[in-house]
Design an enzyme around this catalytic site. Structure first.
Site, PDB file in Angstrom:
ATOM      1  N   LYS A   4       0.155   3.830  -2.674  1.00 30.04           N
ATOM      2  CA  LYS A   4      -0.902   4.846  -2.634  1.00 30.04           C
ATOM      3  C   LYS A   4      -0.340   6.257  -2.459  1.00 30.04           C
ATOM      4  CE  LYS A   4      -4.519   1.818  -0.788  1.00 30.04           C
ATOM      5  NZ  LYS A   4      -3.745   0.552  -0.675  1.00 30.04           N
TER       6      LYS A   4
ATOM      7  N   SER B 202      -6.265   3.525   4.062  1.00 27.06           N
ATOM      8  CA  SER B 202      -5.632   2.690   3.036  1.00 27.06           C
ATOM      9  C   SER B 202      -6.652   1.890   2.258  1.00 27.06           C
ATOM     10  CB  SER B 202      -4.594   1.749   3.677  1.00 27.06           C
ATOM     11  OG  SER B 202      -3.826   1.111   2.682  1.00 27.06           O
TER      12      SER B 202
ATOM     13  N   SER C  62       0.805  -1.232   0.000  1.00 28.22           N
ATOM     14  CA  SER C  62       0.000   0.000   0.000  1.00 28.22           C
ATOM     15  C   SER C  62       0.832   1.273   0.000  1.00 28.22           C
ATOM     16  CB  SER C  62      -0.926   0.009   1.210  1.00 28.22           C
ATOM     17  OG  SER C  62      -1.906  -1.004   1.080  1.00 28.22           O
TER      18      SER C  62
END
Length: 747
Positions: A428, A489, A425
């Protein structure tokens, strides 16, 4: 012979052969009906008068004839007939050269035979009375005419070149006997009488064409040319010519050349032989070649005037132009002064001095009006500063890789092998950066509404992923979408914003890779907006580059520093980065998967020397650890240790005092005005760090007062956050370059 007409064959021979005084061929021999001289000759022969030619050759001792002598009238008639015949000859075609050549050869042979017979007779026969000579000449002429007529009727053989037979050539070359006591032989008198018979015989014979190699016939002599058509002595009056012949011995020197005979009986001249003299057989004196020919051809009509281009030009030519001083002297009636070196030098000075002065004035005006060069700010102080000591004891992770920088100052370095690994993640961070770059927001601003589609709602219930509950048809703000991405997230919201920004997720991924290339992230590849795929890889150094760039946006800093947020449905979502809110940590993003293990990109603050500095770092592929021995706590624990160590090692050092000269302003023409710092300059760093110093100049004027701010001194890497910036000002007045400086400038 002035009153005797030669025979027809002799006429054709002389007309077909060029004469010694003519450059052009004479007209073709005429037939009996066309030649008026034949009638005159026959009338003269029948008259009781004596033969003029024989009379001259016999040299009688009688007195000169009277004015009423018939020979004079015959000579005048003959001259008129010759002139009429020559005028009429221009209208008829010329006779072939071969016929004339044969006739001449035949006549020469006959003359040679007659000369031989005359040489055998006693010399006293040459002095016989005039009447007996005439009778014998008439008898011999009739016999010779009959013989030549019979000879001409038979064809004469010619050689390959069309010339006369060998016998004739030998006859021409044989020496001719001369009469004793310098008198002509009797056969010569008969030669004139035999011309009528020869002419009649030749008229009936065929005229052969001119053979190759023969010369062209010459033109007729002028009727008034005494040297060619006159009497034996060249006089117009035949009576006077006969008298002179009786009083003087008939030698070649005295008598000259009988030009009428030469015209009518002209053969090709041989070397050292005067043909007219040989034909006359004058005395026993051999003919001698004339040293210079005195006869000339007189045209029957005036020559054509030359063409205008060849006419003689006038001798009066225009005079060349005079020098200006001479012309001025003529106008003023004053003669020019003599040229001397001094006057020449003075004249040159008078001419060149005004020109030089004019050029100097133009040069001065141009130099004074030229635009002044732009002033420049130049640094004279050291362009870098090194902190004392060495950086030791940083707690780099034992596994995985890590990197850490201080924004605006420099880098602490990195650990581990920097090779691309899955980042989960953490991807991102690039998604949020692109949304703010392409759709920037001001601090505290919510931004536009984003409509939730069916795919985002369906992905809200996906197993094994971190998501946020959303309903299709609802709308969320851009700021809330960023909160869902960085704090909760949420994978489904990351994909939703990608479709909202680029139309499709694939297009948005292409933008992610393009941005990574622009930022120098050479070891990074993105394959999805959320980072769920293991094919999305990067390194700790590349992620630090991205984090430093994203922290420049205020909304990004505000959202990443939040510990929790509430969505549009009122549900609370805590921040997965549990370091936020503790120890001045302000972000940024965590990422964990079984394959990627624990990953963290962090940011923390530290105030040093009155300035707040941001520490940015990343740790990747961290194993389980922390208080609960998980991969998330392992990454958070490794990051926290690096943050604390960096905060402890940051320090501030004064490198420049207030008022210290650090540079000057160069006006471009050699003038320099010093500049000083307006306050103490401090540098933040850690032991072993080397920071850079550089100037950032403002718009510099050409003139300004002392103390005017002219730029900024920056200590550090020049980043927007963390670099030390101090204003610099003029120590003295900045004045515009003087006139002398403007005039003497070269570039």
């Amino acid at each position: 012979m002035a009153g005797e007409s030669p025979d027809r064959s002799k006429q054709r021979e002389s007309s077909a052969e060029p004469t010694s005084g003519s450059a052009n061929p004479v007209p073709e021999a005429r037939k009996e009906a066309d030649d008026p001289r034949l009638a005159v000759a026959r009338a003269s022969a029948k008259a009781p008068a004596s033969d003029t030619a024989t009379k001259i050759l016999s040299v009688p001792t009688t007195d000169a004839p009277t004015d009423t002598d018939p020979d004079t009238e015959d000579d005048a008639r003959l001259r008129a007939a010759v002139a009429a015949w020559v005028t009429d000859a221009d209208e008829k075609p010329e006779m072939a050269a071969a016929e004339a050549e044969e006739a001449v050869a035949e006549a020469e042979r006959a003359e040679a035979e007659e000369a031989s017979e005359a040489a055998e007779e006693p010399s006293d026969e040459a002095t016989e009375p005039k009447d007996e000579d005439e009778d014998e000449a008439e008898t011999d002429a009739e016999e010779a005419a009959e013989g030549e007529a019979e000879a001409e009727e038979a064809p004469e053989p010619e050689d390959a070149d069309g010339e006369a037979p060998e016998g004739e050539t030998e006859a021409e070359q044989a020496p001719e006997p001369e009469a004793a006591d310098g008198k002509a032989p009797e056969g010569e008198a008969a030669d004139g009488k035999a011309s009528e018979g020869e002419a009649e015989a030749e008229q009936e014979a065929p005229e052969p064409e001119a053979a190759d190699g023969e010369e062209d016939p010459q033109g007729p002599p002028a009727p008034d040319d005494e040297t060619r058509t006159g009497g034996a002595g060249g006089n117009d009056d035949p009576a006077e010519g006969e008298a002179e012949a009786e009083q003087k011995p008939l030698t070649p020197e005295a008598t000259g050349v009988d030009q009428p005979t030469a015209v009518f009986k002209a053969v090709r001249p041989r070397r050292d032989v005067d043909q007219p003299t040989t034909m006359l057989k004058l005395g026993d004196t051999a003919p001698k070649p004339d040293p210079e020919r005195t006869s000339k051809f007189v045209a029957l009509k005036p020559a054509d005037p030359p063409p205008p281009a060849q006419q003689e030009r006038t001798t009066q030519q225009p005079l060349p132009p005079k020098p200006p001083l001479d012309l001025l002297a003529e106008l003023t009636n004053t003669p020019p002064p003599p040229q001397t070196p001094l006057r020449t030098a003075a004249r040159r000075i008078k001419i060149w001095t005004p020109l030089v002065l004019l050029l100097a004035i133009v040069f001065a005006v141009v130099q004074s009006l030229r635009p002044l060069p732009a002033p420049e700010l130049t640094l004279t102080a050291k362009d870098s500063h090194s902190f004392a000591g060495d950086l030791q004891g940083l707690p780099w992770p034992q596994e995985g890789q890590a990197a850490m920088d201080v924004q605006g100052i420099g880098t602490f370095g990195s650990s581990g092998e920097q090779k691309p690994v899955p980042i989960a993640s953490v991807a991102k961070v690039m998604t949020a950066y692109l949304i703010l770059r392409d759709h920037p927001l001001k601090s505290g601003e919510q931004g536009p509404k984003i409509k939730i589609d069916q795919a985002a709602e369906e992905q809200s219930h996906a197993e094994g992923e971190s998501t946020v509950q959303v309903t299709a048809g609802d709308e969320i703000t851009q700021r809330e979408a960023l909160q869902a991405i960085l704090i909760a997230s949420a994978n489904n919201v990351a994909r939703l914003t990608a479709r909202w920004d680029a139309g499709t997720e694939k297009a948005f991924v292409a933008k992610m890779n393009a941005a990574a290339e622009d930022l120098g992230m050479t070891n990074t590849t993105y394959t999805d907006p959320s980072g769920l795929n293991d094919t999305t890889v990067s390194t700790a150094v590349d992620q630090v580059k991205l984090a430093k760039e994203a922290m420049k946006y205020p909304v990004f800093r505000e959202v990443s520093a939040m510990m929790e947020y509430y969505d549009y449905k009122g549900k609370k979502w805590p921040n997965w980065n549990q370091l936020v809110g503790k120890n001045d940590v302000v972000g940024i993003k965590t990422g964990t998967t079984t394959s990627a293990r624990g990953n963290l990109v962090f940011a923390a603050k530290k105030e040093v020397g009155g300035e707040t500095h941001t520490i940015v770092g990343a740790v990747l592929r961290q194993p389980e650890g922390g208080y609960d021995n998980t991969i998330l706590q392992g990454a958070l624990s490794a990051g926290d240790k690096l943050i604390r160590a960096a905060q402890d090692r940051l320090e501030s050092v004064t490198i420049l005092k207030k008022g210290e000269v650090v540079g000057y302003v160069d006006d471009g023409l050699g003038g320099r005005t010093p500049v000083v710092v307006t306050e103490d300059v401090t540098a933040v760093g850690w032991p072993g760090l080397e920071v850079e110093l550089n100037f950032a100049s403002d718009d510099l004027p050409h003139s300004a007062k002392a103390g005017t701010k002219v730029g900024t001194l920056t200590v550090g890497d020049g980043g927007t956050a963390g670099a030390v910036k101090v204003p610099v000002a003029l120590q003295s007045d900045l004045v515009e370059p003087g006139w002398t400086d403007k005039l003497t400038r070269i570039s």
